[in-house]
Design a protein around this motif. Structure first.
Motif, PDB file in Angstrom:
ATOM      1  N   ASN A  77       0.828  -1.210   0.000  1.00 18.33           N
ATOM      2  CA  ASN A  77       0.000   0.000   0.000  1.00 18.33           C
ATOM      3  C   ASN A  77       0.858   1.253   0.000  1.00 18.33           C
ATOM      4  O   ASN A  77       0.527   2.258  -0.653  1.00 18.33           O
ATOM      5  CB  ASN A  77      -0.935   0.011   1.210  1.00 18.33           C
ATOM      6  CG  ASN A  77      -2.126  -0.903   1.044  1.00 18.33           C
ATOM      7  OD1 ASN A  77      -2.516  -1.241  -0.072  1.00 18.33           O
ATOM      8  ND2 ASN A  77      -2.701  -1.335   2.153  1.00 18.33           N
ATOM      9  N   ARG A  78       1.955   1.212   0.720  1.00 16.12           N
ATOM     10  CA  ARG A  78       2.834   2.374   0.758  1.00 16.12           C
ATOM     11  C   ARG A  78       3.446   2.630  -0.623  1.00 16.12           C
ATOM     12  O   ARG A  78       3.541   3.780  -1.073  1.00 16.12           O
ATOM     13  CB  ARG A  78       3.936   2.170   1.801  1.00 16.12           C
ATOM     14  CG  ARG A  78       4.737   3.435   2.053  1.00 16.12           C
ATOM     15  CD  ARG A  78       5.747   3.293   3.169  1.00 16.12           C
ATOM     16  NE  ARG A  78       6.447   4.555   3.347  1.00 16.12           N
ATOM     17  CZ  ARG A  78       7.610   4.702   3.975  1.00 16.12           C
ATOM     18  NH1 ARG A  78       8.185   3.649   4.534  1.00 16.12           N
ATOM     19  NH2 ARG A  78       8.177   5.882   4.061  1.00 16.12           N
ATOM     20  N   ASP A  81       0.617   4.053  -2.847  1.00 12.79           N
ATOM     21  CA  ASP A  81       0.286   5.449  -2.537  1.00 12.79           C
ATOM     22  C   ASP A  81       1.379   6.421  -2.976  1.00 12.79           C
ATOM     23  O   ASP A  81       1.103   7.604  -3.189  1.00 12.79           O
ATOM     24  CB  ASP A  81       0.038   5.606  -1.034  1.00 12.79           C
ATOM     25  CG  ASP A  81      -1.213   4.878  -0.569  1.00 12.79           C
ATOM     26  OD1 ASP A  81      -2.068   4.566  -1.412  1.00 12.79           O
ATOM     27  OD2 ASP A  81      -1.317   4.605   0.646  1.00 12.79           O
ATOM     28  N   SER A  82       2.586   5.924  -3.130  1.00 13.66           N
ATOM     29  CA  SER A  82       3.705   6.784  -3.513  1.00 13.66           C
ATOM     30  C   SER A  82       3.854   6.901  -5.027  1.00 13.66           C
ATOM     31  O   SER A  82       4.756   7.602  -5.501  1.00 13.66           O
ATOM     32  CB  SER A  82       5.014   6.241  -2.916  1.00 13.66           C
ATOM     33  OG  SER A  82       4.945   6.205  -1.500  1.00 13.66           O
ATOM     34  N   ARG A 163      -4.900   0.778 -11.554  1.00 20.40           N
ATOM     35  CA  ARG A 163      -4.903   1.478 -10.280  1.00 20.40           C
ATOM     36  C   ARG A 163      -6.328   1.816  -9.827  1.00 20.40           C
ATOM     37  O   ARG A 163      -6.672   1.670  -8.658  1.00 20.40           O
ATOM     38  CB  ARG A 163      -4.085   2.769 -10.376  1.00 20.40           C
ATOM     39  CG  ARG A 163      -4.115   3.618  -9.102  1.00 20.40           C
ATOM     40  CD  ARG A 163      -3.393   4.938  -9.278  1.00 20.40           C
ATOM     41  NE  ARG A 163      -1.957   4.732  -9.439  1.00 20.40           N
ATOM     42  CZ  ARG A 163      -1.100   4.680  -8.421  1.00 20.40           C
ATOM     43  NH1 ARG A 163      -1.539   4.809  -7.176  1.00 20.40           N
ATOM     44  NH2 ARG A 163       0.176   4.515  -8.639  1.00 20.40           N
ATOM     45  N   VAL A 167      -7.750   1.001  -6.093  1.00 21.59           N
ATOM     46  CA  VAL A 167      -8.074   2.097  -5.170  1.00 21.59           C
ATOM     47  C   VAL A 167      -9.547   2.035  -4.771  1.00 21.59           C
ATOM     48  O   VAL A 167      -9.890   2.206  -3.594  1.00 21.59           O
ATOM     49  CB  VAL A 167      -7.731   3.453  -5.812  1.00 21.59           C
ATOM     50  CG1 VAL A 167      -8.268   4.600  -4.960  1.00 21.59           C
ATOM     51  CG2 VAL A 167      -6.221   3.590  -5.997  1.00 21.59           C
TER      52      VAL A 167
END
Length: 318
Positions: A77-78, A81-82, A163, A167
């Motif tokens: 997830n990190r 999100d980046s 994506r 999401v």
């Protein structure tokens, strides 16, 4: 904006394995991507140094370091999100991608209007030597929509996905295991088109520490819980509550070493018993199989396996 954000988590791979994985991504024929690597073991200074080396040499590499070991779903997830790309590609830090992997996946996803695409894989051992290959994967979205509620044939580190659908589903949830299977079921629930190709675009590394007896039982229990939740129609409107899942695991004694070990032994005995039946050794088969079937969890495991294997065999023929 790049076409693809690559999601990679690094934990306990060897330097040679990490370099092989990184090199295989940076050598892709499709070059328009960002490689977001999360180091989930901040004390692994040797791996950190290697990642920093790659980041200095190639601007497409972003290195993120967790403050503490936080697990695979958190790290993915990190990385997600980046990034900014409309396509996401998974990659494990000990596998090797074939050079044309991204190029072929983008083409197949556009041609077949897919939201998620798994490739097949060749297996390699810890030293990188050939160790077999993945079984056939049913390719059509309708086949996988029927098969996935019973189990997953998908190769998680080979996955490419859009994506927007990930999401919308809420990304990876912080489950103790089977976070990929949880995501596939939630994506199915929201109508995503999941497909596969049997092109072997990955070399998937088999590691000796990849499945302990405790992990095997935990994977079974978590997967069983997710299947029950999916069948009840609780995704994504009422997401799995971690407290409920913990209660389910506790009720089945997953944290009891004796229960875990007994489950593992009896599941292995079931497999050996089937081989004895094929070898026309009925008494040996009975000795191996019957004790396992007296255990409730093993009976459930056997029933799930039978249903999945029957469905898999049907779609593998079609």
């Amino acid at each position: 904006m790049p076409k693809i954000t690559v999601l990679m988590s690094v934990y306990n791979e060897t330097p040679a394995q990490l370099r092989a994985a990184m090199d295989s991504i940076l050598a892709q024929t499709e070059t328009d991507f960002e490689l977001n690597v999360v180091l989930d073991q901040p004390k692994a200074t040797n791996l950190h140094q290697i990642l920093d080396e790659y980041a200095r040499k190639d601007r497409r590499v972003l290195v993120l370091v967790n403050e503490k070991n936080s697990g695979l779903p958190y790290s993915l997830n990190r990385a997600l999100d980046s990034g900014t790309a409309p396509m996401l590609a998974r990659m494990d830090a000990d596998d090797v991608a074939e050079p044309q992997r991204f190029e072929r996946q983008l083409t197949i996803m556009e041609d077949r209007l897919l939201d998620v695409l798994s490739t097949s894989a060749k297996f390699i051992d810890e030293m990188g030597k050939p160790a077999g290959e993945h079984d056939y994967i049913p390719e059509k979205p309708k086949q996988l929509a029927r098969l996935l509620p019973l189990g997953s044939p998908l190769v998680h580190p080979s996955i490419m996905m859009r994506r927007e659908v990930v999401v919308k589903a809420g990304g990876y949830r912080l489950l103790p295991t089977a976070e990929d299977y949880d995501l596939w079921l939630r994506l199915l629930q929201q109508g995503a088109r999941i497909g596969a190709t049997n092109e072997k675009l990955m070399k998937y590394r088999l590691r000796g520490n990849s499945m302990t007896s405790g992990d095997r039982y935990k994977v079974f229990l978590v997967s069983e819980y997710l299947q029950k939740t999916y069948a009840a129609g609780k995704f994504p409107e009422a997401p799995v509550e971690l407290a409920d899942l913990k209660d389910y695991l506790d009720a089945n004694g997953y944290d009891n070493p004796a229960i875990r070990d007994k489950f593992n032994r009896r599941v292995l005995n079931l497999s050996a018993g089937k081989q004895a039946l094929r070898a026309k050794k009925p008494f040996t088969a009975a000795r191996l199989i019957v004790p396992g079937l007296l255990n409730q969890a093993v009976r459930r495991y056997a029933r799930h396996s039978r249903l999945y294997n029957a469905a898999y065999a049907h779609y593998a023929r079609h």
